[in-house]
Design an enzyme around this catalytic site. Structure first.
Site, PDB file in Angstrom:
ATOM      1  N   PHE A 265     -27.053  12.255 -19.951  1.00  0.00           N
ATOM      2  CA  PHE A 265     -25.883  11.768 -19.238  1.00  0.00           C
ATOM      3  C   PHE A 265     -25.100  12.903 -18.581  1.00  0.00           C
ATOM      4  O   PHE A 265     -24.443  12.705 -17.561  1.00  0.00           O
ATOM      5  CB  PHE A 265     -24.953  10.985 -20.173  1.00  0.00           C
ATOM      6  CG  PHE A 265     -25.379   9.558 -20.400  1.00  0.00           C
ATOM      7  CD1 PHE A 265     -25.130   8.929 -21.612  1.00  0.00           C
ATOM      8  CD2 PHE A 265     -26.028   8.832 -19.411  1.00  0.00           C
ATOM      9  CE1 PHE A 265     -25.519   7.613 -21.834  1.00  0.00           C
ATOM     10  CE2 PHE A 265     -26.425   7.520 -19.623  1.00  0.00           C
ATOM     11  CZ  PHE A 265     -26.170   6.906 -20.837  1.00  0.00           C
ATOM     12  N   ASN A 267     -26.271  15.611 -17.080  1.00  0.00           N
ATOM     13  CA  ASN A 267     -26.854  15.869 -15.762  1.00  0.00           C
ATOM     14  C   ASN A 267     -26.428  14.790 -14.779  1.00  0.00           C
ATOM     15  O   ASN A 267     -26.075  15.063 -13.639  1.00  0.00           O
ATOM     16  CB  ASN A 267     -28.382  15.897 -15.828  1.00  0.00           C
ATOM     17  CG  ASN A 267     -28.887  17.003 -16.708  1.00  0.00           C
ATOM     18  OD1 ASN A 267     -28.732  16.955 -17.916  1.00  0.00           O
ATOM     19  ND2 ASN A 267     -29.482  18.022 -16.114  1.00  0.00           N
ATOM     20  N   GLU A 268     -26.466  13.541 -15.264  1.00  0.00           N
ATOM     21  CA  GLU A 268     -26.084  12.411 -14.419  1.00  0.00           C
ATOM     22  C   GLU A 268     -24.647  12.572 -13.945  1.00  0.00           C
ATOM     23  O   GLU A 268     -24.331  12.357 -12.781  1.00  0.00           O
ATOM     24  CB  GLU A 268     -26.237  11.116 -15.227  1.00  0.00           C
ATOM     25  CG  GLU A 268     -25.880   9.862 -14.457  1.00  0.00           C
ATOM     26  CD  GLU A 268     -26.257   8.584 -15.199  1.00  0.00           C
ATOM     27  OE1 GLU A 268     -27.053   8.660 -16.152  1.00  0.00           O
ATOM     28  OE2 GLU A 268     -25.749   7.530 -14.816  1.00  0.00           O
ATOM     29  N   ARG A 269     -23.766  12.971 -14.847  1.00  0.00           N
ATOM     30  CA  ARG A 269     -22.347  13.079 -14.486  1.00  0.00           C
ATOM     31  C   ARG A 269     -22.086  14.172 -13.476  1.00  0.00           C
ATOM     32  O   ARG A 269     -21.256  14.021 -12.597  1.00  0.00           O
ATOM     33  CB  ARG A 269     -21.488  13.262 -15.741  1.00  0.00           C
ATOM     34  CG  ARG A 269     -21.185  11.920 -16.348  1.00  0.00           C
ATOM     35  CD  ARG A 269     -20.795  11.892 -17.791  1.00  0.00           C
ATOM     36  NE  ARG A 269     -21.265  10.627 -18.351  1.00  0.00           N
ATOM     37  CZ  ARG A 269     -21.246  10.319 -19.628  1.00  0.00           C
ATOM     38  NH1 ARG A 269     -20.781  11.186 -20.504  1.00  0.00           N
ATOM     39  NH2 ARG A 269     -21.698   9.156 -20.027  1.00  0.00           N
ATOM     40  N   ILE A 272     -23.374  12.797 -10.136  1.00  0.00           N
ATOM     41  CA  ILE A 272     -22.439  11.806  -9.597  1.00  0.00           C
ATOM     42  C   ILE A 272     -21.175  12.503  -9.089  1.00  0.00           C
ATOM     43  O   ILE A 272     -20.676  12.205  -8.006  1.00  0.00           O
ATOM     44  CB  ILE A 272     -22.090  10.748 -10.664  1.00  0.00           C
ATOM     45  CG1 ILE A 272     -23.313   9.869 -10.932  1.00  0.00           C
ATOM     46  CG2 ILE A 272     -20.918   9.886 -10.219  1.00  0.00           C
ATOM     47  CD1 ILE A 272     -23.124   8.867 -12.055  1.00  0.00           C
TER      48      ILE A 272
END
Lengths: 411, 255
Positions: A265, A267-269, A272
């Site tokens: 998550f 990396n995702e954040r 984004i």
């Protein structure tokens, strides 16, 4: 009691501790960062943007085609290991690429690309066995196969710990039962990184991550979901009925899946956060351009103090958020735990995107409400940010855990 | 088969998409803090050289840029596209505006003496001064044949077949090597650099030198007196018929 509490908050959140400077320890924009961004934008302008309006109408973009173009140019494995075809660069290069992807005029395409290069693969990179990486990571990086991430379910999106999908060990296979929801790239994916309950035990310690090939018998892509925005991204609901996968499709250790996913998550954040900031830049620039030319009541819309002052307020907020983003990358490169900062970045960029797109849309007037201009699409696409990838409320809860203020944490 | 060596020129100019603003002293345009990029015609020049290398007609591409320190970024862009090494002829920051086509042509003539290329490819013109002179001046200094405004370049047996875009249409010529060419927009579509090539470009060599090292005097021969915005386009008039049109034109002295 009060002094203990304030010390714990300071310890967890304060940026300036003795011996540390809060910026520019690891993150320096080099000419290579600039060149990456510039050339990726050229690729986007040539191969992707001309087709976006059509893909928005079609409610899907050709993932295999787009990913192959990006893979051939080396952009899908920026931070991935060289032995699997990646470039082995650090996360600052991934973040700069995310900024470039925000130039894609259809937000859904950028989102699909994000899954492929940043969101579905970090755990596989870090914990997958060599055979798994050879068969799934390598062709994902080259753009030959499409990846997706299966975490959220019909029964719960934000409440990851309460998911119901199970993986039961049977001989040298795992048997998957259940289903996933809100899966980006789900209609086109060749494999899914799926989180399932793999044993009995406490909910944070009983889950595992698996590589699930989408052509496994028992895997059924139920429907493509029609959404308010991100039109070109295929979002699906999938069910699993006794889907069998080989034992070595387990990523890393059994029972560690929840922890791995919490790491994924981050990396995702960052992705984004970087992309949303870049999209807000585009929203602001195009709004200033439009309002400087649009005339009403004897002057340009921009010449009204209310308008240019309001835009100045929004720009100030945007710069503060940008500083938070740079700090996040900087801390990451300096080896710090960025969970709190990345969570704040996700929360702030999502909320600011709502303020900026809403404020800008108003200044476009009637034209802003049409499909002919970018601002209406940005308004719809970016509204997702407060919901997907972890809702604002989940971000707030995580931050409170870091601050030690959640109920039951004190005394 | 690959035997030719190519020298390509590129210039760092204000990005074509930027809205130009005249400086308060009216002697130039604002360049500080403004986005700069490689001159678009130069991208065509580099691209053509890279394509010739891919066809194994060319074995080495040397890219040259004359300008301040930041011109190195332009050279790196060319290296990422596929040039082999670079030469940066550096001038002090702020003096790059005074580099005029004759000075550039003289610098290139000296570099040709040094590097001995078979072909020199330049962009047709720079989008800041729109001179379209450097290629022609260079050909004259070297006494080499020239193929300007090239939209097609083909190599066969030590000659280049060039299609030129001219006012009357298209002209086909054949030039002996060595020769100077200037690239037009329709010559090719410049590639975007792949990430592996961007990172490889970091390791390619860029040689630095000054005009003095080459024995070239770059003192400008032309002096800019004034720079002004083009006149704002006046609103037009709609007329109901041809008779009214004729009388209005006569009235305003146009006919």
């Amino acid at each position: 009691m009060v002094s203990l509490l304030s010390r714990s908050i300071l310890h967890r959140l304060s940026p300036a501790r003795a011996g540390t400077v809060s910026c520019c320890r690891g993150f320096v924009m080099t000419p290579e960062h600039e060149a990456l961004k510039e050339n990726l934008i050229k690729l986007i302008d040539k191969e992707i943007n001309p087709k976006c309006d059509q893909w928005e109408k079609d409610r899907i973009f050709p993932a295999k085609e787009v990913f192959k173009i990006l893979g051939d140019a080396g952009y899908l494995g920026i931070s991935k290991p060289v032995e699997y075809g990646g470039m082995g660069l650090d996360i600052s290069y991934e973040a700069v690429a995310a900024e470039a992807y925000a130039r894609i005029t259809s937000g859904g395409v950028g989102m699909g690309i994000g899954i492929q290069c940043d969101i579905a693969t970090p755990a596989l990179v870090k914990y997958g066995n060599d055979e798994l990486k050879e068969r799934y990571l390598k062709p994902t990086i080259s753009g030959d196969i499409v990846a997706c991430l299966g975490i959220s379910e019909v029964g719960g999106g934000s409440d990851v710990a309460a998911l119901k999908t199970t993986a039961r060990r049977d001989g040298d296979e795992w048997v998957i039962n259940g289903g996933k929801m809100w899966t980006t790239n789900g209609a086109q994916a060749d494999w899914m990184c799926v989180l399932a309950n793999s044993s009995e035990g406490p909910v944070h310690k009983n889950k595992s991550l698996f590589v699930l090939p989408m052509d496994t018998p028992g895997v059924n892509v139920h429907r493509k979901i029609e959404k308010m925005g991100m039109h070109a991204s295929d979002t699906t609901e999938t069910t699993f009925e006794d889907a069998r996968i080989p034992a070595n499709h387990l990523i890393g250790e059994e029972g560690k899946g929840f922890t791995y996913q919490m790491q994924q998550f981050q990396n995702e954040r960052i992705y984004i956060g970087a992309g949303t900031i870049a999209a807000m830049d585009i929203c602001m620039e195009s709004t200033i351009e439009y309002t400087s030319q649009r005339q009403a009541f004897g002057k340009s819309i921009l010449d009204n103090q209310y308008v240019h002052y309001k835009l100045a307020e929004l720009q100030t907020e945007l710069e503060c958020t940008r500083a938070l983003y740079y700090k996040c990358i900087d801390d990451y490169l300096a080896g710090e735990d960025i969970t709190a900062i990345a969570t704040m970045l996700k929360l702030k960029t999502a909320r600011l995107a709502r303020q900026i797109t809403d404020g800008c849309l108003q200044f476009w007037g009637g034209m802003g409400y049409t499909d002919d201009v970018i601002v209406s699409r940005l308004y719809r696409d970016l509204r997702l940010m407060s919901i997907g990838g972890g809702a604002d409320e989940v971000m707030l809860s995580i931050i409170c855990k870091f601050m030690g203020t959640e109920p039951g944490m004190r005394g | 088969m690959a035997s030719l060596r190519v020298l390509v020129g590129c210039k760092r100019v204000i990005d074509y998409a930027v809205k130009i603003r005249v400086r308060p002293d009216a002697l130039g345009v604002v360049t500080d803090g403004v986005k700069h990029s490689m001159n678009p015609f130069d991208e065509n020049a580099i691209e053509e050289a890279v394509r010739m290398k891919q066809k194994k007609v060319v074995k080495e591409i040397v890219v040259v840029s004359c300008g301040p320190t930041q011109s190195q970024e332009t050279i790196r862009t060319a290296l990422a596209m596929g040039a082999d090494r670079g030469i940066h002829v550096e001038v002090p920051k702020g003096t790059e505006e005074n580099l005029q086509p004759l000075a550039i042509a003289k610098i290139f003539a000296k570099l040709v003496e040094k590097e001995k290329p078979d072909v020199v490819i330049l962009g047709k013109q720079a989008i800041d001064d729109d001179s379209n002179q450097t290629t022609q001046l260079l050909a004259g200094l070297l006494e080499w044949p020239q193929g300007t405004m090239a939209s097609v370049v083909e190599h066969s047996d030590g000659k280049l077949k060039i299609t030129r875009e001219i006012d009357g249409g298209l002209e086909d010529i054949s030039v002996n090597l060595p020769a100077v060419i200037s690239a037009d927009l329709r010559l090719n579509e410049p590639r975007y650099a792949t990430l592996p090539n961007i990172m490889k470009a970091k390791k390619k060599k860029i040689e630095k030198m000054s005009p003095e090292d080459l024995g070239v005097d770059v003192t400008p021969r032309l002096k800019v007196l004034k720079v002004v915005d083009p006149p704002v386009r006046a609103a037009g008039d709609k007329v109901p018929d041809v008779a009214t049109l004729m009388s209005k034109l006569k009235e305003r002295g146009h006919i």
